[in-house]
Design a protein around this motif. Structure first.
Motif, short mmCIF file in Angstrom:
data_model
loop_
_atom_site.label_atom_id
_atom_site.label_comp_id
_atom_site.label_asym_id
_atom_site.label_seq_id
_atom_site.Cartn_x
_atom_site.Cartn_y
_atom_site.Cartn_z
N UNK A 174 75.91 58.33 62.37
CA UNK A 174 76.64 59.40 63.04
C UNK A 174 76.49 60.66 62.20
N UNK A 175 76.00 61.72 62.80
CA UNK A 175 75.92 63.02 62.13
C UNK A 175 77.19 63.80 62.44
N UNK A 176 77.83 64.33 61.41
CA UNK A 176 79.10 65.04 61.56
C UNK A 176 78.91 66.53 61.33
N UNK A 177 79.58 67.34 62.14
CA UNK A 177 79.48 68.79 61.98
C UNK A 177 80.21 69.21 60.72
N UNK A 227 73.64 66.50 55.22
CA UNK A 227 74.14 66.30 56.58
C UNK A 227 75.21 65.22 56.50
N UNK A 228 76.49 65.59 56.52
CA UNK A 228 77.56 64.58 56.43
C UNK A 228 77.38 63.53 57.52
N UNK A 272 73.79 58.37 66.62
CA UNK A 272 72.38 58.03 66.79
C UNK A 272 72.21 56.69 67.48
N UNK A 273 70.99 56.37 67.87
CA UNK A 273 70.75 55.08 68.54
C UNK A 273 70.89 53.92 67.57
N UNK A 331 69.76 58.42 61.89
CA UNK A 331 70.42 59.65 61.42
C UNK A 331 69.60 60.88 61.82
N UNK A 332 68.28 60.78 61.77
CA UNK A 332 67.46 61.94 62.14
C UNK A 332 67.70 62.33 63.60
#
Length: 393
Positions: free
Chosen positions: A200-203, A226-227, A255-256, A267-268
């Motif tokens: 999971x990418x967090x803002x 990228x948190x 992400x998948x 993550x990408x």
């Protein structure tokens, strides 16, 4: 608490302490027997080392109490009982058994004092003062043990967090780390290796990413460029609902699900989805990459897509912006939903006759190109990209 002066009417505190010290051995044995009989956590009759540790703790407590009577104003060193508290944390217990053992020891000590009150020449007031001193001292021992316990727990939690941080770094490294290295660090971090993971990418627009409350098996990386989070077995029972509940109110992209060795890929994709969300191409809030795969594919190489759009949308380039928008919308609906004017009209919420008019215009602009399946495929890519860009403005 200092013992009041009426003790000295018959014997000095030093005399009393001298007499009591001579009986430390039997009292210690009685306390140890009571503790092992009544508190299961300390019942280890075959563990000689452990019995020795318990005896040392009991004797230190009794010696400390006698020192307190002898020299009430002398400084007290809480370190031995801080260490006992740390030991309890290391054993994986809470403080309840230790506190119960302390209370039990205090009762045994008080019982022995009452038995010796006559031979020691203690008045009722002196006996009362000694009893009060016992329980004040008991509180101090408990406080020292609790301080050591919490310090050890905090240190262990911090060390476990550091190990999990290193594990996350290893899982997201490129090229991937060896399975043996990952397995060793996962064991040290008490983290069960899952079959699949999702990142999971967090803002972090404000530079202070706050982690939401999460299940204990989720690895967190708030300080990364990228948190992110790494969620084990995201398709497991209740995982999706728990994750969505935890991330409610956050801007994030999930992400998948991928094999563990491909965590960096998940993550990408999540990072790319989050970037498109910031640009307005994808919605704000919580995104699942699986719901936006076409958009992610289209925007994977934007320069290439732009070049494709320039070629395939060239027949529309000379039209006014409003005309371009109407014909592009109609052509995309025609490509996606079928070639019947009625079906396209229903999708666009316009009259079928309006659709037929626009389709005739498109046939004039594109001619035989619309009959070529490869060109239709490229047109849909270009039009999807254009639609995503326009919706983000």
């Amino acid at each position: 608490m200092a013992i009041k002066s009426d003790i000295s009417e018959s014997r000095t505190p030093a005399d009393i302490v001298k007499t009591l010290r001579s009986g430390i051995g039997p009292v210690s044995e009685e306390v140890i027997e009571e503790i092992q009989a009544r508190i299961p956590e300390y019942a280890r009759p075959s563990d000689e080392i452990y019995i020795k540790v318990v005896r040392m703790a009991v004797e230190q407590a009794i010696e400390g109490f006698l020192d307190r009577i002898e020299s009430p104003d002398a400084p007290w060193d809480p370190e031995p009982f801080r260490m006992i508290g740390k030991g309890e944390a290391a054993e994986g217990r809470n403080l309840e058994p230790l506190q119960a053992a302390m209370r039990l020891g205090a009762r045994v000590g008080w019982r022995r004092l009452t038995e010796l009150a006559g031979p020691l020449g203690l008045s009722p007031q002196s006996l009362y003062d000694l009893g009060e001193t016992i329980f004040v001292y008991l509180d101090q021992l408990a406080d020292a043990a609790a301080e050591g316990f919490e310090e050890a727990r905090a240190h262990a939690a911090g060390e476990m967090e550091r190990r999990r941080g290193r594990l996350l770094d290893l899982l997201l490294s490129r090229p991937p780390a060896s399975p043996d290295a990952i397995a060793d660090l996962a064991k040290a971090a008490a983290w069960r290796l899952p079959r699949t993971v999702a990142c999971v990418a967090l803002d972090d627009q404000h530079g202070a990413c706050r982690m939401p409350p999460l299940p204990p098996d989720v690895l967190t990386g708030p300080g990364r460029a990228l948190p992110c989070l790494l969620v084990p077995d995201p398709a497991g029972p209740g995982q999706a609902q728990a994750l969505e509940h935890a991330l409610r109110g956050h801007r994030a992209a999930i992400g998948p699900a991928v094999p563990l060795a491909a965590a960096a890929t998940s993550l990408r994709w999540a990072g790319e989805a989050l970037d498109l969300s910031r640009r307005g191409v994808l919605p704000r809030g919580l995104l699942r990459c699986e719901d936006h795969l076409a958009t992610l594919v289209v925007f994977k190489d934007e320069e290439l897509v732009s070049a494709l759009a320039e070629v395939r949308l060239a027949p529309l380039a000379h039209l006014r912006p409003n005309q371009q928008d109407r014909l592009a919308e109609t052509l995309l609906a025609w490509l996606r939903h079928g070639r019947g004017a009625g079906e396209v009209a229903a999708k666009l919420h316009v009259h079928p006759q309006t659709v037929r008019y626009r389709l005739r215009q498109l046939e004039e602009l594109y001619g035989d190109q619309l009959a070529d399946p490869d060109i239709r495929f490229e047109l849909e890519i270009a039009l999807r990209a254009r639609q995503a860009v326009m919706s983000g403005r």
